[in-house]
Design a protein around this motif. Sequence first.
Motif, PDB file in Angstrom:
ATOM      1  N   LEU A  44      -8.589 -45.392-132.997  1.00  0.00           N
ATOM      2  CA  LEU A  44      -9.614 -45.579-131.977  1.00  0.00           C
ATOM      3  C   LEU A  44      -9.000 -46.207-130.729  1.00  0.00           C
ATOM      4  O   LEU A  44      -8.467 -47.315-130.777  1.00  0.00           O
ATOM      5  CB  LEU A  44     -10.751 -46.464-132.495  1.00  0.00           C
ATOM      6  CG  LEU A  44     -11.880 -46.725-131.494  1.00  0.00           C
ATOM      7  CD1 LEU A  44     -12.543 -45.415-131.064  1.00  0.00           C
ATOM      8  CD2 LEU A  44     -12.901 -47.694-132.085  1.00  0.00           C
ATOM      9  N   ASP A  45      -9.096 -45.498-129.618  1.00  0.00           N
ATOM     10  CA  ASP A  45      -8.652 -46.003-128.321  1.00  0.00           C
ATOM     11  C   ASP A  45      -9.855 -46.704-127.688  1.00  0.00           C
ATOM     12  O   ASP A  45     -10.732 -46.061-127.108  1.00  0.00           O
ATOM     13  CB  ASP A  45      -8.162 -44.834-127.460  1.00  0.00           C
ATOM     14  CG  ASP A  45      -7.575 -45.278-126.136  1.00  0.00           C
ATOM     15  OD1 ASP A  45      -8.000 -46.336-125.606  1.00  0.00           O
ATOM     16  OD2 ASP A  45      -6.713 -44.558-125.622  1.00  0.00           O
ATOM     17  N   GLU A  46      -9.880 -48.024-127.816  1.00  0.00           N
ATOM     18  CA  GLU A  46     -11.022 -48.796-127.315  1.00  0.00           C
ATOM     19  C   GLU A  46     -11.180 -48.679-125.806  1.00  0.00           C
ATOM     20  O   GLU A  46     -12.303 -48.717-125.305  1.00  0.00           O
ATOM     21  CB  GLU A  46     -10.896 -50.264-127.728  1.00  0.00           C
ATOM     22  CG  GLU A  46     -11.100 -50.477-129.204  1.00  0.00           C
ATOM     23  CD  GLU A  46     -11.065 -51.949-129.582  1.00  0.00           C
ATOM     24  OE1 GLU A  46     -11.351 -52.809-128.718  1.00  0.00           O
ATOM     25  OE2 GLU A  46     -10.763 -52.233-130.754  1.00  0.00           O
ATOM     26  N   LEU A  49     -13.092 -45.565-125.164  1.00  0.00           N
ATOM     27  CA  LEU A  49     -14.475 -45.740-125.614  1.00  0.00           C
ATOM     28  C   LEU A  49     -15.275 -46.534-124.589  1.00  0.00           C
ATOM     29  O   LEU A  49     -16.353 -46.099-124.167  1.00  0.00           O
ATOM     30  CB  LEU A  49     -14.499 -46.441-126.979  1.00  0.00           C
ATOM     31  CG  LEU A  49     -15.866 -46.791-127.545  1.00  0.00           C
ATOM     32  CD1 LEU A  49     -16.732 -45.548-127.700  1.00  0.00           C
ATOM     33  CD2 LEU A  49     -15.701 -47.511-128.877  1.00  0.00           C
ATOM     34  N   THR A  50     -14.738 -47.657-124.155  1.00  0.00           N
ATOM     35  CA  THR A  50     -15.503 -48.479-123.213  1.00  0.00           C
ATOM     36  C   THR A  50     -15.510 -47.896-121.798  1.00  0.00           C
ATOM     37  O   THR A  50     -16.401 -48.204-121.016  1.00  0.00           O
ATOM     38  CB  THR A  50     -14.985 -49.932-123.203  1.00  0.00           C
ATOM     39  OG1 THR A  50     -13.590 -49.944-122.918  1.00  0.00           O
ATOM     40  CG2 THR A  50     -15.254 -50.611-124.548  1.00  0.00           C
ATOM     41  N   ASP A  57     -20.728 -49.641-129.104  1.00  0.00           N
ATOM     42  CA  ASP A  57     -20.595 -50.484-130.297  1.00  0.00           C
ATOM     43  C   ASP A  57     -19.227 -50.206-130.929  1.00  0.00           C
ATOM     44  O   ASP A  57     -19.096 -49.367-131.814  1.00  0.00           O
ATOM     45  CB  ASP A  57     -21.731 -50.167-131.271  1.00  0.00           C
ATOM     46  CG  ASP A  57     -21.677 -50.979-132.544  1.00  0.00           C
ATOM     47  OD1 ASP A  57     -20.774 -51.839-132.685  1.00  0.00           O
ATOM     48  OD2 ASP A  57     -22.534 -50.745-133.413  1.00  0.00           O
ATOM     49  N   VAL A  58     -18.215 -50.907-130.460  1.00  0.00           N
ATOM     50  CA  VAL A  58     -16.840 -50.683-130.918  1.00  0.00           C
ATOM     51  C   VAL A  58     -16.742 -50.895-132.426  1.00  0.00           C
ATOM     52  O   VAL A  58     -16.140 -50.084-133.138  1.00  0.00           O
ATOM     53  CB  VAL A  58     -15.846 -51.595-130.165  1.00  0.00           C
ATOM     54  CG1 VAL A  58     -14.444 -51.447-130.723  1.00  0.00           C
ATOM     55  CG2 VAL A  58     -15.871 -51.272-128.668  1.00  0.00           C
ATOM     56  N   ARG A  62     -15.694 -48.131-135.292  1.00  0.00           N
ATOM     57  CA  ARG A  62     -14.627 -48.403-136.269  1.00  0.00           C
ATOM     58  C   ARG A  62     -15.143 -48.248-137.698  1.00  0.00           C
ATOM     59  O   ARG A  62     -14.467 -47.676-138.550  1.00  0.00           O
ATOM     60  CB  ARG A  62     -14.066 -49.807-136.074  1.00  0.00           C
ATOM     61  CG  ARG A  62     -13.128 -49.921-134.928  1.00  0.00           C
ATOM     62  CD  ARG A  62     -12.259 -51.174-135.054  1.00  0.00           C
ATOM     63  NE  ARG A  62     -11.432 -51.310-133.879  1.00  0.00           N
ATOM     64  CZ  ARG A  62     -10.364 -50.582-133.632  1.00  0.00           C
ATOM     65  NH1 ARG A  62      -9.985 -49.654-134.457  1.00  0.00           N
ATOM     66  NH2 ARG A  62      -9.670 -50.759-132.533  1.00  0.00           N
TER      67      ARG A  62
END
Length: 127
Positions: A44-46, A49-50, A57-58, A62
């Motif tokens: 997951l590349d946060e 995502l953000t 909702d990280v 996950r």
Amino acid sequence: MSEKDVYEYALLRVVPRVERGECFNAGVLVYCRARSYVAARTHLDEAKLTALDPRADVMGVRAALRAVESVCRGGDLAGQAAGDDAGRRFRWLIAPRSTVVQPGPVHTGLTADPGAEAERLLELLVR
């Protein structure tokens, strides 16, 4: 030279806001019937995502990715899929859904080592 078997794979996509349809790859599912093999590799590349949804909702994303990995492994953590064979678990995971983590289309290839193929696809298509 090792004998190669047919395998199938699908990308796992994160769609932070389903109504917008924007997505990025966060994992790969690999299934090889000849070897009764199914596995998921995720990353997951946060930042992505953000960038797509600052309020995403990280931890939930996950958890969804970990759940896919658990279903692939089978056993007690696979929930209702615990007793299913590798093929049934793969087919269940690639079924279309309107959630934040979605499977992409299924592709095929040949491999002598499905585990190594899963790692290769993760590096090539996700990271």
